[in-house]
Design a protein around this motif. Sequence first.
Motif, PDB file in Angstrom:
ATOM      1  N   SER A  17       0.845  -1.203   0.000  1.00 45.24           N
ATOM      2  CA  SER A  17       0.000   0.000   0.000  1.00 45.24           C
ATOM      3  C   SER A  17       0.876   1.246   0.000  1.00 45.24           C
ATOM      4  O   SER A  17       2.003   1.231   0.495  1.00 45.24           O
ATOM      5  N   LEU A  18       0.322   2.300  -0.553  1.00 51.42           N
ATOM      6  CA  LEU A  18       0.921   3.629  -0.486  1.00 51.42           C
ATOM      7  C   LEU A  18      -0.199   4.635  -0.305  1.00 51.42           C
ATOM      8  O   LEU A  18      -1.323   4.410  -0.767  1.00 51.42           O
ATOM      9  N   ARG A  19       0.129   5.749   0.352  1.00 56.92           N
ATOM     10  CA  ARG A  19      -0.817   6.845   0.405  1.00 56.92           C
ATOM     11  C   ARG A  19      -0.164   8.084  -0.192  1.00 56.92           C
ATOM     12  O   ARG A  19       0.856   8.562   0.319  1.00 56.92           O
ATOM     13  N   LEU A  20      -0.742   8.567  -1.254  1.00 55.37           N
ATOM     14  CA  LEU A  20      -0.280   9.798  -1.865  1.00 55.37           C
ATOM     15  C   LEU A  20      -1.014  10.976  -1.243  1.00 55.37           C
ATOM     16  O   LEU A  20      -2.187  10.866  -0.882  1.00 55.37           O
ATOM     17  N   ALA A  21      -0.319  12.077  -1.150  1.00 57.05           N
ATOM     18  CA  ALA A  21      -0.913  13.317  -0.653  1.00 57.05           C
ATOM     19  C   ALA A  21      -0.658  14.410  -1.675  1.00 57.05           C
ATOM     20  O   ALA A  21       0.367  14.424  -2.350  1.00 57.05           O
ATOM     21  N   CYS A  22      -1.597  15.302  -1.775  1.00 53.48           N
ATOM     22  CA  CYS A  22      -1.483  16.469  -2.654  1.00 53.48           C
ATOM     23  C   CYS A  22      -1.887  17.688  -1.843  1.00 53.48           C
ATOM     24  O   CYS A  22      -3.048  17.809  -1.453  1.00 53.48           O
ATOM     25  N   THR A  23      -0.941  18.567  -1.591  1.00 51.12           N
ATOM     26  CA  THR A  23      -1.182  19.717  -0.742  1.00 51.12           C
ATOM     27  C   THR A  23      -1.147  20.995  -1.555  1.00 51.12           C
ATOM     28  O   THR A  23      -0.224  21.211  -2.346  1.00 51.12           O
ATOM     29  N   ALA A  24      -2.152  21.814  -1.345  1.00 56.06           N
ATOM     30  CA  ALA A  24      -2.238  23.098  -2.029  1.00 56.06           C
ATOM     31  C   ALA A  24      -1.569  24.182  -1.203  1.00 56.06           C
ATOM     32  O   ALA A  24      -1.668  24.192   0.031  1.00 56.06           O
ATOM     33  N   SER A  25      -0.909  25.085  -1.895  1.00 54.86           N
ATOM     34  CA  SER A  25      -0.294  26.237  -1.233  1.00 54.86           C
ATOM     35  C   SER A  25      -0.548  27.463  -2.088  1.00 54.86           C
ATOM     36  O   SER A  25      -1.013  27.381  -3.222  1.00 54.86           O
ATOM     37  N   GLY A  26      -0.233  28.611  -1.517  1.00 53.68           N
ATOM     38  CA  GLY A  26      -0.496  29.864  -2.213  1.00 53.68           C
ATOM     39  C   GLY A  26      -1.888  30.360  -1.863  1.00 53.68           C
ATOM     40  O   GLY A  26      -2.283  30.354  -0.706  1.00 53.68           O
ATOM     41  N   LYS A  78      -6.427  21.021   5.981  1.00 49.48           N
ATOM     42  CA  LYS A  78      -5.016  20.896   5.622  1.00 49.48           C
ATOM     43  C   LYS A  78      -4.766  21.198   4.144  1.00 49.48           C
ATOM     44  O   LYS A  78      -3.646  21.031   3.665  1.00 49.48           O
ATOM     45  N   ASN A  79      -5.821  21.598   3.441  1.00 47.91           N
ATOM     46  CA  ASN A  79      -5.699  21.869   1.992  1.00 47.91           C
ATOM     47  C   ASN A  79      -5.048  20.695   1.268  1.00 47.91           C
ATOM     48  O   ASN A  79      -4.176  20.868   0.390  1.00 47.91           O
TER      49      ASN A  79
END
Length: 129
Positions: A17-26, A78-79
């Motif tokens: 298993s893997l967990r990908l994260a995508c975080t927004a900034s700006g 957490k965006n």
Amino acid sequence: QVQLVESGGGLVQAGASLRLACTASGRTATFSSSAMGWFRQVPGKEREFVAGLNWNSARTLYADSVKGRFTISRDNAKNTVYLQMNSLKPEDTAIYYCAAKRLAITMIVFTTPPDYEIWGQGTQVTVSS
């Protein structure tokens, strides 16, 4: 401007298993009203839809190839949008991209790349047999 940064990729064995994260900034004020999606691409092939959810997570949609194994979710505080990937297969090997469509207060889950305005740089997922 909003930037998306993916993380969590790597090299794993089949079945892991893997967990990908995508975080927004700006300028993230619109994140909570954005539809989000995960796509993947291998060299020589078109970018393909993996999973998506609408702005309030009321609807999710998955590619048939990942249904039952992957789960998309979001944490607006957490965006961040996540892609939990279980029972990985070698054919899941690809660069995974997250994407956002801002101000998308609708029940529609968008499934094609032109629907999305903002893209991350991608994270490599490699699954060995």
